[in-house]
Motif scaffolding. Structure first.
Motif, PDB file in Angstrom:
ATOM      1  N   GLY A 202     -41.427 -83.048-101.957  1.00 50.68           N
ATOM      2  CA  GLY A 202     -40.748 -83.828-102.970  1.00 50.68           C
ATOM      3  C   GLY A 202     -39.310 -84.190-102.658  1.00 50.68           C
ATOM      4  N   ALA A 203     -38.826 -83.874-101.475  1.00 52.73           N
ATOM      5  CA  ALA A 203     -37.441 -84.203-101.113  1.00 52.73           C
ATOM      6  C   ALA A 203     -37.235 -85.714-101.106  1.00 52.73           C
ATOM      7  N   ASP A 204     -36.068 -86.143-101.552  1.00 53.82           N
ATOM      8  CA  ASP A 204     -35.706 -87.553-101.507  1.00 53.82           C
ATOM      9  C   ASP A 204     -34.953 -87.821-100.204  1.00 53.82           C
ATOM     10  N   GLU A 226     -39.892 -72.229 -92.502  1.00 49.09           N
ATOM     11  CA  GLU A 226     -39.030 -72.858 -93.493  1.00 49.09           C
ATOM     12  C   GLU A 226     -39.232 -74.360 -93.609  1.00 49.09           C
ATOM     13  N   GLY A 227     -39.928 -74.963 -92.661  1.00 46.20           N
ATOM     14  CA  GLY A 227     -40.147 -76.408 -92.710  1.00 46.20           C
ATOM     15  C   GLY A 227     -40.434 -76.968 -91.333  1.00 46.20           C
ATOM     16  N   GLY A 228     -40.522 -78.276 -91.260  1.00 41.96           N
ATOM     17  CA  GLY A 228     -40.829 -78.924 -90.000  1.00 41.96           C
ATOM     18  C   GLY A 228     -39.585 -79.353 -89.255  1.00 41.96           C
ATOM     19  N   ALA A 255     -43.740 -71.323 -95.993  1.00 48.95           N
ATOM     20  CA  ALA A 255     -43.157 -70.509 -97.050  1.00 48.95           C
ATOM     21  C   ALA A 255     -43.456 -71.065 -98.439  1.00 48.95           C
ATOM     22  N   GLN A 256     -43.883 -72.321 -98.526  1.00 46.64           N
ATOM     23  CA  GLN A 256     -44.250 -72.913 -99.806  1.00 46.64           C
ATOM     24  C   GLN A 256     -45.378 -73.893 -99.602  1.00 46.64           C
ATOM     25  N   ALA A 321     -50.733 -75.595 -97.685  1.00 45.99           N
ATOM     26  CA  ALA A 321     -51.087 -74.484 -98.557  1.00 45.99           C
ATOM     27  C   ALA A 321     -50.320 -73.250 -98.120  1.00 45.99           C
ATOM     28  N   GLN A 322     -49.739 -72.539 -99.072  1.00 46.44           N
ATOM     29  CA  GLN A 322     -48.962 -71.353 -98.752  1.00 46.44           C
ATOM     30  C   GLN A 322     -49.864 -70.237 -98.280  1.00 46.44           C
TER      31      GLN A 322
END
Length: 323
Positions: A202-204, A226-228, A255-256, A321-322
């Protein structure tokens, strides 16, 4: 209100034609999305949405310019878009009769591969790196050496390094960690102006979860779940280089959970305005073979310089999926 109408008109027109979303963003919008430093470029004076035509998507495998290892028929072979002219030949002087070319590949963190080449007889020479459908241009240094880090697209990763005179080398390594990752590649030739964007959970645009070449993030984020992160391969200083951007996300240890929105974008510039530009997208998801799509896009005329073309639905968003 005018901006909303512009976007809806653009999406509707192209959805009917090719089934993808296509938006023309003005540089005012670009300033909001990318920041002032990235948006200070000339803009079309009238601010109107320009009609865009000539977008073609295909999914056929392409012929390879050099011999490659045998792969599953569903896996795209290493090639640039077929309609592009061949890359310039190596500039170099005569090659000695005995020319040792040694390439090595070593798996490193985040399912990346450190690729090295020793070719003392080929200093400052252009070469092309091929790997499971990805292809990009590099240039050796004045000692004939090359060292680059490349995202793996196969657990048994084979890299072909080919010079313009037909010489080259092959390197191979195992990358078992690749099964933890999803990867998306966008590749093109020259100054087409393409960019790959990922907006996580959902990041803008411009926020911490917006990953692109202007905010690529370090591979440490993937290692820690933590992310890509984004990488770019190819020497932009070479003549008509083949370039590749790769977004990598470690789905096995996220992580989420949620969606990662992927888009392909291109800035209208003096180098590409009024031309047809081409790109190729490769998608690696889980154990599936690499999926490929080829894109041909007619760029608006030069009075639109400074605007951005956004293709929202060319790539399938990542579902995380977490664990």
């Amino acid at each position: 209100m005018w901006r909303t109408k512009e976007i809806l008109t653009a999406v509707g027109t192209l959805a009917c034609a090719v089934g993808i979303g296509y938006v023309m963003q003005s540089s005012d919008t670009a300033q909001q999305r990318y920041g002032a430093a990235e948006a200070q470029r000339p803009v079309a004076d009238n601010g109107a949405l320009l009609e865009v035509e000539g977008i073609t998507l295909t999914s056929a495998a392409l012929d390879s310019p050099i011999a490659l290892p045998t792969l599953d028929d569903r896996v795209v072979k290493a090639a640039a878009p077929q309609s592009l002219p061949p890359a310039p030949e190596s500039h170099g002087a005569a090659i000695p009769a005995t020319c040792d070319i040694i390439a090595e590949a070593d798996a490193v963190a985040a399912a990346m591969v450190k690729l090295t080449l020793e070719a003392a007889c080929l200093p400052n020479e252009r070469l092309t790196v091929h790997h499971n459908g990805m292809i990009f241009t590099e240039v050796t240094d004045d000692q004939g050496r090359l060292s680059v880090t490349v995202p793996a697209l196969a657990e048994e990763a084979v890299f072909i390094l080919a010079f313009g005179n037909g010489d080259g080398a092959v390197a191979q390594t195992s990358v078992p960690e690749l099964s933890d990752f999803n990867r998306v590649v966008l590749q093109w030739k020259g100054t087409a102006g393409f960019e790959l964007h990922a907006r996580e959970f959902g990041a803008d645009y411009g926020e911490a979860g917006h990953v692109w070449s202007g905010a690529p993030r370090d591979m440490t984020a993937a290692v820690l779940g933590e992310g890509g992160f984004m990488t770019r391969n190819g020497d932009i200083e070479a003549s008509e280089p083949l370039m590749a951007e790769v977004y990598s996300f470690r789905v096995a240890k996220a992580a989420q959970e949620g969606d990662v929105t992927l888009s392909v974008e291109a800035e209208v510039s003096e180098a590409n305005c009024g031309l047809e530009i081409e790109a190729q997208a490769l998608e690696l998801r889980g154990d599936d073979p690499v999926k490929t799509q080829n894109l041909t896009l007619a760029v608006p005329d030069c009075d639109a310089v400074g605007n951005f073309l956004v293709l929202n639905n060319l790539l399938q968003d990542l579902k995380v999926a977490q664990n």
